[in-house]
Design a protein around this motif. Structure first.
Motif, PDB file in Angstrom:
ATOM      1  N   HIS A 193     -95.846 -76.084 -57.733  1.00 27.72           N
ATOM      2  CA  HIS A 193     -95.153 -77.238 -58.301  1.00 27.72           C
ATOM      3  C   HIS A 193     -96.081 -78.447 -58.278  1.00 27.72           C
ATOM      4  O   HIS A 193     -97.159 -78.407 -57.687  1.00 27.72           O
ATOM      5  CB  HIS A 193     -93.864 -77.534 -57.517  1.00 27.72           C
ATOM      6  CG  HIS A 193     -94.121 -77.934 -56.088  1.00 27.72           C
ATOM      7  ND1 HIS A 193     -94.449 -77.021 -55.101  1.00 27.72           N
ATOM      8  CD2 HIS A 193     -94.107 -79.147 -55.480  1.00 27.72           C
ATOM      9  CE1 HIS A 193     -94.607 -77.655 -53.950  1.00 27.72           C
ATOM     10  NE2 HIS A 193     -94.421 -78.951 -54.152  1.00 27.72           N
ATOM     11  N   LYS A 194     -95.642 -79.514 -58.937  1.00 24.28           N
ATOM     12  CA  LYS A 194     -96.392 -80.774 -58.907  1.00 24.28           C
ATOM     13  C   LYS A 194     -95.406 -81.926 -58.983  1.00 24.28           C
ATOM     14  O   LYS A 194     -94.250 -81.761 -59.385  1.00 24.28           O
ATOM     15  CB  LYS A 194     -97.429 -80.846 -60.035  1.00 24.28           C
ATOM     16  CG  LYS A 194     -96.843 -80.914 -61.422  1.00 24.28           C
ATOM     17  CD  LYS A 194     -97.943 -81.026 -62.463  1.00 24.28           C
ATOM     18  CE  LYS A 194     -97.306 -81.176 -63.843  1.00 24.28           C
ATOM     19  NZ  LYS A 194     -98.310 -81.500 -64.842  1.00 24.28           N
ATOM     20  N   HIS A 195     -95.878 -83.098 -58.584  1.00 21.92           N
ATOM     21  CA  HIS A 195     -95.049 -84.298 -58.591  1.00 21.92           C
ATOM     22  C   HIS A 195     -95.956 -85.526 -58.616  1.00 21.92           C
ATOM     23  O   HIS A 195     -97.161 -85.423 -58.350  1.00 21.92           O
ATOM     24  CB  HIS A 195     -94.105 -84.332 -57.391  1.00 21.92           C
ATOM     25  CG  HIS A 195     -94.696 -83.775 -56.132  1.00 21.92           C
ATOM     26  ND1 HIS A 195     -95.743 -84.367 -55.463  1.00 21.92           N
ATOM     27  CD2 HIS A 195     -94.404 -82.664 -55.436  1.00 21.92           C
ATOM     28  CE1 HIS A 195     -96.047 -83.658 -54.393  1.00 21.92           C
ATOM     29  NE2 HIS A 195     -95.246 -82.595 -54.360  1.00 21.92           N
ATOM     30  N   ALA A 196     -95.361 -86.686 -58.914  1.00 22.08           N
ATOM     31  CA  ALA A 196     -96.130 -87.912 -59.081  1.00 22.08           C
ATOM     32  C   ALA A 196     -96.550 -88.545 -57.755  1.00 22.08           C
ATOM     33  O   ALA A 196     -97.301 -89.509 -57.748  1.00 22.08           O
ATOM     34  CB  ALA A 196     -95.331 -88.927 -59.899  1.00 22.08           C
ATOM     35  N   TYR A 197     -96.070 -88.008 -56.651  1.00 27.98           N
ATOM     36  CA  TYR A 197     -96.431 -88.603 -55.362  1.00 27.98           C
ATOM     37  C   TYR A 197     -97.537 -87.792 -54.672  1.00 27.98           C
ATOM     38  O   TYR A 197     -97.669 -86.594 -54.863  1.00 27.98           O
ATOM     39  CB  TYR A 197     -95.216 -88.753 -54.437  1.00 27.98           C
ATOM     40  CG  TYR A 197     -94.346 -87.534 -54.253  1.00 27.98           C
ATOM     41  CD1 TYR A 197     -94.596 -86.609 -53.246  1.00 27.98           C
ATOM     42  CD2 TYR A 197     -93.235 -87.321 -55.065  1.00 27.98           C
ATOM     43  CE1 TYR A 197     -93.784 -85.506 -53.063  1.00 27.98           C
ATOM     44  CE2 TYR A 197     -92.409 -86.228 -54.887  1.00 27.98           C
ATOM     45  CZ  TYR A 197     -92.688 -85.324 -53.877  1.00 27.98           C
ATOM     46  OH  TYR A 197     -91.874 -84.237 -53.703  1.00 27.98           O
ATOM     47  N   VAL A 231    -103.225 -83.694 -50.961  1.00 27.35           N
ATOM     48  CA  VAL A 231    -103.059 -83.289 -52.359  1.00 27.35           C
ATOM     49  C   VAL A 231    -102.754 -84.540 -53.179  1.00 27.35           C
ATOM     50  O   VAL A 231    -101.769 -85.241 -52.910  1.00 27.35           O
ATOM     51  CB  VAL A 231    -101.932 -82.240 -52.502  1.00 27.35           C
ATOM     52  CG1 VAL A 231    -101.751 -81.847 -53.952  1.00 27.35           C
ATOM     53  CG2 VAL A 231    -102.232 -81.007 -51.654  1.00 27.35           C
ATOM     54  N   LYS A 232    -103.619 -84.816 -54.164  1.00 30.03           N
ATOM     55  CA  LYS A 232    -103.437 -85.990 -55.026  1.00 30.03           C
ATOM     56  C   LYS A 232    -102.202 -85.828 -55.911  1.00 30.03           C
ATOM     57  O   LYS A 232    -101.756 -84.705 -56.162  1.00 30.03           O
ATOM     58  CB  LYS A 232    -104.670 -86.185 -55.912  1.00 30.03           C
ATOM     59  CG  LYS A 232    -105.895 -86.653 -55.164  1.00 30.03           C
ATOM     60  CD  LYS A 232    -107.039 -86.892 -56.132  1.00 30.03           C
ATOM     61  CE  LYS A 232    -108.278 -87.394 -55.403  1.00 30.03           C
ATOM     62  NZ  LYS A 232    -109.369 -87.664 -56.346  1.00 30.03           N
ATOM     63  N   PRO A 233    -101.667 -86.942 -56.414  1.00 27.97           N
ATOM     64  CA  PRO A 233    -100.512 -86.874 -57.315  1.00 27.97           C
ATOM     65  C   PRO A 233    -100.782 -85.967 -58.515  1.00 27.97           C
ATOM     66  O   PRO A 233    -101.926 -85.865 -58.986  1.00 27.97           O
ATOM     67  CB  PRO A 233    -100.333 -88.327 -57.768  1.00 27.97           C
ATOM     68  CG  PRO A 233    -100.932 -89.140 -56.668  1.00 27.97           C
ATOM     69  CD  PRO A 233    -102.086 -88.323 -56.159  1.00 27.97           C
ATOM     70  N   TYR A 262     -93.841 -92.859 -51.734  1.00 28.17           N
ATOM     71  CA  TYR A 262     -92.694 -93.077 -52.615  1.00 28.17           C
ATOM     72  C   TYR A 262     -93.203 -93.651 -53.930  1.00 28.17           C
ATOM     73  O   TYR A 262     -93.958 -94.619 -53.943  1.00 28.17           O
ATOM     74  CB  TYR A 262     -91.680 -94.030 -51.982  1.00 28.17           C
ATOM     75  CG  TYR A 262     -90.815 -93.370 -50.941  1.00 28.17           C
ATOM     76  CD1 TYR A 262     -89.998 -92.294 -51.274  1.00 28.17           C
ATOM     77  CD2 TYR A 262     -90.811 -93.812 -49.633  1.00 28.17           C
ATOM     78  CE1 TYR A 262     -89.198 -91.683 -50.320  1.00 28.17           C
ATOM     79  CE2 TYR A 262     -90.012 -93.204 -48.679  1.00 28.17           C
ATOM     80  CZ  TYR A 262     -89.205 -92.146 -49.026  1.00 28.17           C
ATOM     81  OH  TYR A 262     -88.413 -91.543 -48.088  1.00 28.17           O
ATOM     82  N   GLU A 263     -92.813 -93.018 -55.024  1.00 30.18           N
ATOM     83  CA  GLU A 263     -93.203 -93.446 -56.364  1.00 30.18           C
ATOM     84  C   GLU A 263     -91.946 -93.684 -57.192  1.00 30.18           C
ATOM     85  O   GLU A 263     -90.851 -93.257 -56.794  1.00 30.18           O
ATOM     86  CB  GLU A 263     -94.084 -92.381 -57.019  1.00 30.18           C
ATOM     87  CG  GLU A 263     -95.310 -91.966 -56.229  1.00 30.18           C
ATOM     88  CD  GLU A 263     -96.309 -93.083 -55.979  1.00 30.18           C
ATOM     89  OE1 GLU A 263     -96.315 -94.072 -56.741  1.00 30.18           O
ATOM     90  OE2 GLU A 263     -97.091 -92.986 -55.011  1.00 30.18           O
ATOM     91  N   ASP A 264     -92.089 -94.324 -58.349  1.00 30.25           N
ATOM     92  CA  ASP A 264     -90.935 -94.539 -59.225  1.00 30.25           C
ATOM     93  C   ASP A 264     -90.312 -93.211 -59.664  1.00 30.25           C
ATOM     94  O   ASP A 264     -89.106 -93.078 -59.750  1.00 30.25           O
ATOM     95  CB  ASP A 264     -91.342 -95.354 -60.468  1.00 30.25           C
ATOM     96  CG  ASP A 264     -91.685 -96.802 -60.108  1.00 30.25           C
ATOM     97  OD1 ASP A 264     -91.215 -97.293 -59.057  1.00 30.25           O
ATOM     98  OD2 ASP A 264     -92.421 -97.430 -60.883  1.00 30.25           O
ATOM     99  N   ASN A 265     -91.162 -92.227 -59.914  1.00 30.60           N
ATOM    100  CA  ASN A 265     -90.694 -90.898 -60.323  1.00 30.60           C
ATOM    101  C   ASN A 265     -90.899 -89.926 -59.162  1.00 30.60           C
ATOM    102  O   ASN A 265     -92.026 -89.576 -58.842  1.00 30.60           O
ATOM    103  CB  ASN A 265     -91.462 -90.422 -61.555  1.00 30.60           C
ATOM    104  CG  ASN A 265     -91.059 -89.020 -61.998  1.00 30.60           C
ATOM    105  OD1 ASN A 265     -90.170 -88.408 -61.431  1.00 30.60           O
ATOM    106  ND2 ASN A 265     -91.750 -88.520 -63.005  1.00 30.60           N
ATOM    107  N   MET A 266     -89.806 -89.505 -58.538  1.00 25.77           N
ATOM    108  CA  MET A 266     -89.883 -88.586 -57.406  1.00 25.77           C
ATOM    109  C   MET A 266     -89.483 -87.154 -57.801  1.00 25.77           C
ATOM    110  O   MET A 266     -89.275 -86.319 -56.941  1.00 25.77           O
ATOM    111  CB  MET A 266     -88.993 -89.082 -56.259  1.00 25.77           C
ATOM    112  CG  MET A 266     -89.453 -90.381 -55.642  1.00 25.77           C
ATOM    113  SD  MET A 266     -91.101 -90.305 -54.879  1.00 25.77           S
ATOM    114  CE  MET A 266     -90.779 -89.274 -53.443  1.00 25.77           C
TER     115      MET A 266
END
Length: 124
Positions: A56-60, A90-92, A114-118
């Motif tokens: 998986h991946k995410h913006a944080y 692990v980078k965003p 914490y980012e705007d898009n979690m």
């Protein structure tokens, strides 16, 4: 509310299953989070024998500190054998997964920004 938080036994914090599609045997305990006034979260996670979090991946950004057990992580196209004492950053937006390959719990501390898009994008 005081300007600090003390947890005397992190193993006693309420545990919840990881809620992403394809996750099996992964449990999260939130130690520090937004409710504490923090800009990042600190979690204790336990991956049971045979358990896994899918690719998986995410913006944080996410940091993994391995406390106990052994496992395998995939980060992009690399496979990493994880063991106690290791720290993996692990980078965003970087695809990654983790799996417990032993007969004992894989225990780790994870720190996320914490980012705007979690939201989390499962890739498998």
């Amino acid at each position: 509310m005081p300007n600090y938080k003390v947890i005397n036994d992190i193993t006693k914090v309420r545990e919840e299953p990881l809620s992403i599609k394809g996750a099996v045997g992964v449990y999260t305990q939130w130690l520090v989070g937004k409710d504490d006034g923090s800009k990042y979260a600190v979690r204790r996670q336990v991956v049971k024998p045979g358990g896994r979090a899918p690719l998986h991946k995410h913006a944080y950004a996410e940091t993994f500190i391995i406390l106990k057990g052994i496992g395998k992580m995939t980060v992009e196209n690399n496979t990493i054998d994880v063991k106690p004492g290791m720290c993996i950053f692990v980078k965003p937006n970087t695809p990654h997964s983790i799996m417990n390959i032993s007969n004992e719990d894989l225990e780790l501390i994870t720190i996320i920004s914490y980012e705007d898009n979690m939201s989390i994008d499962v890739l498998e």
